[in-house]
Design an enzyme around this catalytic site. Sequence first.
Site, PDB file in Angstrom:
ATOM      1  CB  THR A 406     -58.497 -49.608 -59.288  1.00  0.00           C
ATOM      2  OG1 THR A 406     -59.196 -48.854 -58.310  1.00  0.00           O
ATOM      3  CG2 THR A 406     -58.637 -51.073 -58.990  1.00  0.00           C
ATOM      4  N   GLY A 486     -59.552 -49.205 -53.918  1.00  0.00           N
ATOM      5  CA  GLY A 486     -59.793 -49.720 -52.572  1.00  0.00           C
ATOM      6  C   GLY A 486     -59.948 -51.217 -52.469  1.00  0.00           C
ATOM      7  N   GLY A 487     -59.744 -51.961 -53.564  1.00  0.00           N
ATOM      8  CA  GLY A 487     -59.828 -53.408 -53.472  1.00  0.00           C
ATOM      9  C   GLY A 487     -61.197 -53.876 -52.999  1.00  0.00           C
ATOM     10  NE  ARG A 489     -59.890 -51.747 -48.135  1.00  0.00           N
ATOM     11  CZ  ARG A 489     -59.210 -52.863 -48.380  1.00  0.00           C
ATOM     12  NH1 ARG A 489     -59.524 -53.983 -47.766  1.00  0.00           N
ATOM     13  NH2 ARG A 489     -58.216 -52.888 -49.251  1.00  0.00           N
ATOM     14  NE  ARG A 578     -54.584 -43.146 -56.098  1.00  0.00           N
ATOM     15  CZ  ARG A 578     -54.871 -44.233 -56.811  1.00  0.00           C
ATOM     16  NH1 ARG A 578     -55.685 -45.148 -56.301  1.00  0.00           N
ATOM     17  NH2 ARG A 578     -54.365 -44.432 -58.004  1.00  0.00           N
TER      18      ARG A 578
END
Length: 591
Positions: A406, A486-487, A489, A578
């Site tokens: 994402t 972060g999926g 997380r 990032r």
Amino acid sequence: MTNRWLNYVLTVVVGLGLLSVAAYNQPRDREERAALLDQELTEDHREAEAALPDPGERDTIQLRPRDPEAEVPDISPDEAETAPPARLDSIGVSASHPLAVEVGMEVLAGGGNAVDAAVAVAYTLGVVEPFGSGIGGGGALLLVEPDDTPPRSYDYREVAPLSGEPPASDIGVPGFVAGMAHVHEEHGSVDLEDLIEFAVRLAEDGFEVDPYLTERLEEADFRMPIHLLPRFYPDGVTVQPGTTLRQPQYAEALRLIQSEGPEAFYGGEVGQRIVDAVDGLELDDLRAYEVLEVEPSVGRFAGYELLGGGAPVASPAVVQLLQIAEARGIADLDPDSADAIHVLTQAWRQANAQRVDRLGDPSVEDVDLETLLDPEVSEAYAAAIPDDGFAPLDADDGPTDLETDTTHVVVVDRDGTMVSMTNTLSNFFGSGLPVSGFFMNDQLKNFAPDPDSINHVAPLKRPRSFIAPMVVLDDGQPVLGIGSPGGRRIPNVVAQVLTRWAAHGQPIDEAALAPRFHFEGDTLEMEEQPDSAVEEDLVRRGYEVTEFVPTSEYYGAVQVLVVDWQEGSIQGAEDVRRQGTWQARGWDEES
């Protein structure tokens, strides 16, 4: 390190090793690999290069009003005295790529509003970060104005086909194009074609590849059809940093959307290319797609009002997590202490249990956010957290994963209107399948296999997601917008940053850079190893503590803007996990 954790690590290492061998043994030559897979090659990138326009001959993009009879306000310094009065006097953009931030700032400085800038940034990110989002995916957007206008929460995420049977590829009907058109139709002020033009020119003219894009391509090549991606893998080799990357196929698809609108994607030429490439999707599936306006999640934390996206994204879980933590006294605890880590971890366990049981697509399922986010309910869950040990819960909805997918965007315009938007393909590069230069999502893997689950697949249904766009209000005015990749997380990442900023008064840059943690099963994954006293205390309470940083962005990388209404200023934070960045300035200042 425990035997359980050692077995997990060994499994991951062996699995990655086997994938690496498989990737190495695949033909790198385009013709050989196409023959092996019985596939046709795409256009040759050398021939297509000659058909692209000369970047040096471009005129500056002029933002035209959506309504031909309206005027886009000129806010250049020499015209500032005649421009409409601004409520904030500042503009700001936070996004995961510098070029996208520049585009957003250019739109705002040219008279566009927060929605205009968000749309332009979103399309741009699909070009410069094709691994994180794009027209083959979807997302969720939260819009908050600094007055009595109710907040708006839009869901344009991917849906299952009309058959109710996900394709074997887990590719869902993308919602990005419909979503951007919908929010722009309701709130945009400048011509949509002009907003897309920024992305088109970057695709046609090219941009300089950065190390992060190269890294993402290298890590994904084992599952990518590299013979169909000559621009990303010229001669079978990953494109290197410093190279100018041009994407004429993507540009052509965007041009069709510019000229024909969403119809080009949901039934026109681009849509036909999608169904030709994706077994299990039909044109009728694309034609049936609808954007949802959903009930936002609402709560309170540390004296602020919390607003988040609605079900089935994870914003409601973030609100509940924070309310539980506050009821358990998180504001009185050292944020780096074992007590604080325990409270936030157990608050997440409680909130996640409710997320699994109660959050699904509200267009299909009965979702009661008002009861879920009732402060008294949060207080009851807080009371169930023991000082030592875990409250008994059974809410596991899948194993941990390494996906850090994402991209998030926050925009603030000169009136103080704030957009907090998360877009995604699910996994990085989604399914890995390219169509007309963009990647298709793999979002439908997020449905629950249990037929009794509120998250089980159904026709045109959205699966649950961990994305969590959030906005914080103070006295009715938006003062902070935040979100993260972060999926699994993501909820913990967002909640931990908000706790440090709102409950502990840390500056936003300090809060964003503080070490993070995530809880899976009995294992507490730590971005940094805590000091020995904290670790011993956590182990005593039953945690298996491990420092685990498989990738730099495993614990997310927030995009965030904070508004100071008294000063009329905007502040952001650069999360170094990032390559995201931010810009802000007075709306009448030159860049």
